[in-house]
Design an enzyme around this catalytic site. Sequence first.
Site, short mmCIF file in Angstrom:
data_model
loop_
_atom_site.label_atom_id
_atom_site.label_comp_id
_atom_site.label_asym_id
_atom_site.label_seq_id
_atom_site.Cartn_x
_atom_site.Cartn_y
_atom_site.Cartn_z
N GLU A 232 29.13 32.78 38.89
CA GLU A 232 29.05 32.99 37.32
C GLU A 232 27.98 31.84 36.69
OE1 GLU A 232 30.09 34.98 35.39
OE2 GLU A 232 31.96 35.96 36.35
N SER A 233 28.09 30.74 37.16
CA SER A 233 27.31 30.00 36.36
C SER A 233 26.60 28.86 37.15
CB SER A 233 28.38 28.89 35.61
OG SER A 233 29.13 28.32 36.27
#
Length: 300
Positions: free
Chosen positions: A160-161
């Site tokens: 995700e990040s």
Amino acid sequence: FWTRLIGGHADAPTTEQRNFERKERQLLGARISPPALSEKVPLVTASREVRHLFAIGEYEQAWRKWLGSQQKKKVTTIADQLSEGLLRFGVGDYMASIRLLSTLDLNARTWTERKLLSAIRGHHGFWQSMYPLPAWDSVKKQSLENCLDPLLVMSLIRKESCFVSSAKSSAGAAGLMQLMPATAGDIARSLKMNNYSLTEPQDNLQLGTWYLRWALYDRFSNNSALALASYNAGPGAVSKWLRNSKKYMDNDGKEAANGDWDLFIEEIPYEETREYVKAVLGNYWSYLCTYSKEVSDEVR
């Protein structure tokens, strides 16, 4: 073994099943600690001073010395690329570190470089750098409070990040677990969190692990593939795919316990979600092979 990772019950898990699953997940992830210094890959091309600073854990100083020595020199060899990737890992620049380390094979052109790459990949510390454990104590705490394997949560965050707490997507998702503000608001009301920030790691982890737990247990019968697809595309989309493909449903209209979930992943209509689920489960497998003795022993 993949059945264990993906899971699945014909019915919603009972209290006894939840307790059993919590213990299983604790066995997989709860006893893991960040890698010891002795497990780090040694720098190859850095100066003696930089290698010494890196070896004793003075990562910021090592990074500054490295930058000073590289000002007039481009990273042209995989040995340089490896050193920079490890140094960036040391100072917590995980996104750049993973990018550098994961593309070493693209730049290994000579026999000597391919031999070096083979030796690097045989080093356990290389995989620990590729699959790091930032904020491990916080991730573990929030994961176990929601009956999640911390390594599954790490796998999701990596996708995700890439561990950038300030990350924001073009769609508006924010933080380590890339939550949409509206979704986060609904969760926060359920948790009675009046003040929170999606870019504050503790808040983001508390909200994100709650949401993943809800998808995994309350919505999709402990099926990780469905929960991850839901995390990316939304629960409504996943439920629609299941209804449209009856081979994944039983006679009561619930997810079939013996469904071919590998095939389900391949048949996800959204390319982004299909690749997302593959990436997170691939991360999960790599994390388990790297940090879980139970799994690493099983695959040797």
